[in-house]
Enzyme design. Structure first.
Site, PDB file in Angstrom:
ATOM      1  N   THR A 199      37.010  20.087  -9.304  1.00 40.80           N
ATOM      2  CA  THR A 199      35.767  19.886 -10.039  1.00 40.80           C
ATOM      3  C   THR A 199      35.863  18.561 -10.771  1.00 40.80           C
ATOM      4  OG1 THR A 199      34.202  20.955 -11.568  1.00 40.80           O
ATOM      5  CG2 THR A 199      36.538  21.059 -12.165  1.00 40.80           C
ATOM      6  N   VAL A 240      29.822  20.287  -5.600  1.00 42.88           N
ATOM      7  CA  VAL A 240      30.198  18.943  -6.022  1.00 42.88           C
ATOM      8  C   VAL A 240      30.309  18.965  -7.543  1.00 42.88           C
ATOM      9  CG1 VAL A 240      29.608  16.488  -5.974  1.00 42.88           C
ATOM     10  CG2 VAL A 240      28.814  17.997  -4.122  1.00 42.88           C
ATOM     11  N   CYS A 241      31.365  18.345  -8.062  1.00 42.98           N
ATOM     12  CA  CYS A 241      31.485  18.161  -9.512  1.00 42.98           C
ATOM     13  C   CYS A 241      31.491  19.520 -10.230  1.00 42.98           C
ATOM     14  CB  CYS A 241      30.342  17.252  -9.968  1.00 42.98           C
ATOM     15  SG  CYS A 241      30.479  16.565 -11.622  1.00 42.98           S
ATOM     16  N   SER A 242      30.770  19.626 -11.337  1.00 40.57           N
ATOM     17  CA  SER A 242      30.754  20.879 -12.101  1.00 40.57           C
ATOM     18  C   SER A 242      29.961  21.980 -11.414  1.00 40.57           C
ATOM     19  CB  SER A 242      30.190  20.639 -13.508  1.00 40.57           C
ATOM     20  OG  SER A 242      28.879  20.126 -13.453  1.00 40.57           O
TER      21      SER A 242
END
Length: 216
Positions: A119, A99-101
């Site tokens: 990302t 998830v995300c970075s």
């Protein structure tokens, strides 16, 4: 019973963890474990919320799914033991996800080489450093590589529901979505950098810069 491990590190973003956790933990037959370099409390990027890791990563040698969260602490996590652990555990997972970075940590483990990935938009330019090509999608799935990446923060909920479907079936995933009343109808159309006004993007940049200065 499918096992899911969510690694924690100092400076994670809470919803990156709690969003997919809620979808998966509510799924009958799925067991979710929060793990960290050592068992105990780990503090989020705001500094006001701590989640308790009940296991040490080094003690986990096999799991069905990994959900790697992101957050401002990703930069430090890249220099820690998580990428190596992730590379080793991926050999035995059904799905390794981010998830995300958190996708940067997958990249540092060598899991995104040659793949399209998503990302958080603020770190999209870093994905090519790990051999990946950024695509501005909510969720990007590669069955052949057993890898799924999701975009910033709230997209982890979408990916969590997709994992529920993959681990069980569509009916179960739809039931979990209903149970949680996940029916997004946001009050503003500014949740994507492609649609947000320039002044909104600037304000978001200022908030992130301030969070980093305060250790968030």
């Amino acid at each position: 019973m499918p096992d899911v491990v969510i690694p924690l590190y100092e400076g994670f973003t809470a919803l990156d963890v709690v969003g997919p956790y809620q979808m998966l933990a509510l799924t009958p037959g799925v067991r979710v474990t929060l793990a960290a370099e050592g068992a105990g409390a780990v503090t989020d990027d705001v500094g006001s919320l701590a989640l308790v890791a009940t296991a040490a990563l080094e003690d986990i040698v096999q799991t069905d799914v990994v959900v790697m969260p992101g957050g401002p602490g990703t930069e430090q996590a890249l220099r820690g033991p998580i990428p190596l652990w992730l590379k080793q555990i991926h050999a035995r997972t059904t799905w390794t996800t981010s998830v995300c970075s958190g996708s940067l940590i997958l990249g540092a483990a060598g899991l995104l080489d040659g793949l399209e990935a998503t990302t958080h938009y603020r770190v999209a330019d870093l994905l090519p450093m790990f051999g990946a090509t950024y695509v501005p999608e909510r969720v990007v799935e590669h069955p052949e590589a057993r890898v799924i990446t999701s975009a910033g923060v709230s997209s982890g909920i979408d990916m969590g529901l997709r994992l529920v479907e993959l681990l069980t079936d569509r009916l179960t995933a739809e039931a979990v979505q209903l149970w949680t009343e996940y029916d997004p109808q946001p009050p503003f159309d500014s949740g994507s950098p492609a649609r947000a006004r320039a002044e909104v993007r600037q304000r978001a940049d200022e908030y992130e810069a301030a969070a980093r200065r305060t250790g968030g």
